[in-house]
Design a protein around this motif. Structure first.
Motif, PDB file in Angstrom:
ATOM      1  N   GLU A  11      23.358  37.897 -63.040  1.00 37.26           N
ATOM      2  CA  GLU A  11      24.282  37.312 -62.039  1.00 37.26           C
ATOM      3  C   GLU A  11      24.685  38.291 -61.005  1.00 37.26           C
ATOM      4  O   GLU A  11      24.355  39.309 -61.065  1.00 37.26           O
ATOM      5  CB  GLU A  11      25.462  37.019 -62.926  1.00 37.26           C
ATOM      6  N   TYR A  67      28.185  37.690 -54.257  1.00 40.61           N
ATOM      7  CA  TYR A  67      27.763  37.518 -52.730  1.00 40.61           C
ATOM      8  C   TYR A  67      29.106  37.509 -52.152  1.00 40.61           C
ATOM      9  O   TYR A  67      30.178  36.736 -52.608  1.00 40.61           O
ATOM     10  CB  TYR A  67      26.819  36.531 -52.438  1.00 40.61           C
ATOM     11  N   TYR A  88      31.382  34.564 -53.635  1.00 41.18           N
ATOM     12  CA  TYR A  88      30.475  33.450 -54.388  1.00 41.18           C
ATOM     13  C   TYR A  88      29.801  34.215 -55.471  1.00 41.18           C
ATOM     14  O   TYR A  88      29.275  35.458 -55.562  1.00 41.18           O
ATOM     15  CB  TYR A  88      29.465  32.804 -53.594  1.00 41.18           C
ATOM     16  N   ASN A 130      26.495  34.067 -58.340  1.00 41.93           N
ATOM     17  CA  ASN A 130      25.122  33.211 -58.260  1.00 41.93           C
ATOM     18  C   ASN A 130      24.412  33.695 -59.658  1.00 41.93           C
ATOM     19  O   ASN A 130      24.507  34.978 -60.273  1.00 41.93           O
ATOM     20  CB  ASN A 130      24.219  33.780 -57.150  1.00 41.93           C
ATOM     21  N   PRO A 145      18.346  35.801 -56.239  1.00 40.65           N
ATOM     22  CA  PRO A 145      19.152  34.787 -56.755  1.00 40.65           C
ATOM     23  C   PRO A 145      18.767  33.425 -56.863  1.00 40.65           C
ATOM     24  O   PRO A 145      17.677  33.180 -56.388  1.00 40.65           O
ATOM     25  CB  PRO A 145      19.919  34.701 -55.157  1.00 40.65           C
ATOM     26  N   ALA A 179      23.279  27.019 -58.854  1.00 40.22           N
ATOM     27  CA  ALA A 179      23.172  28.575 -59.251  1.00 40.22           C
ATOM     28  C   ALA A 179      24.311  28.941 -58.394  1.00 40.22           C
ATOM     29  O   ALA A 179      24.438  30.425 -58.462  1.00 40.22           O
ATOM     30  CB  ALA A 179      21.950  29.009 -58.638  1.00 40.22           C
ATOM     31  N   TRP A 180      25.187  28.447 -57.500  1.00 36.23           N
ATOM     32  CA  TRP A 180      26.112  28.827 -56.839  1.00 36.23           C
ATOM     33  C   TRP A 180      27.339  28.352 -57.042  1.00 36.23           C
ATOM     34  O   TRP A 180      27.463  27.031 -57.351  1.00 36.23           O
ATOM     35  CB  TRP A 180      25.807  28.674 -55.169  1.00 36.23           C
TER      36      TRP A 180
END
Length: 122
Positions: free
Chosen positions: A32, A35, A92, A94, A105, A111-112
């Motif tokens: 993980e 960001y 964020y 990910n 990523p 995934a976000w």
């Protein structure tokens, strides 16, 4: 689904802990990352953690931020300290993967997370 929380308005020099909770079915024990995207800036990597617990940080946050995970709670954290105005951004999380020590990523929409806003006042 990933849900971030913990963002707030904080004074320069302050601390915050961000959380990224994964819904059932989303495994966070792989790799993980956190960001961030500041005003008028592109999204940039802040920190990542591998399934083995190895971590990497952007130079701008080394020594100030710590990424960790709690597999039992299916949650990833970002402990932020000595915050600076330039840390102001939407953060964020990910879910991705590590390959040869480099974080890649996840690119699917799930995934976000939706992001959590951090504002650091001077």
């Amino acid at each position: 689904q990933l849900v971030e929380s913990g963002g707030a308005l904080v004074q320069s020099g302050g601390s915050l802990r961000l959380s990224c909770a994964a819904s059932e079915g989303t495994v966070i024990s792989n790799a993980e990352a956190w960001y961030r995207q500041g005003p008028g800036s592109q999204r940039e990597s802040v920190a990542s953690i591998s399934s083995a617990g190895d971590t990497n940080y952007a130079d701008s946050v080394k020594g100030r931020f710590t990424i960790s995970r709690d597999n039992a709670k299916n949650t990833v954290y970002l402990q932020m300290g000595s915050l600076k105005p330039e840390d102001t951004a939407v953060y964020y999380c990910n879910v991705g993967r590590y390959v040869d020590g480099e974080y890649y990523p996840g690119i699917n929409s799930d995934a976000w997370g939706q992001g959590t806003r951090v504002t650091v006042s001077s």
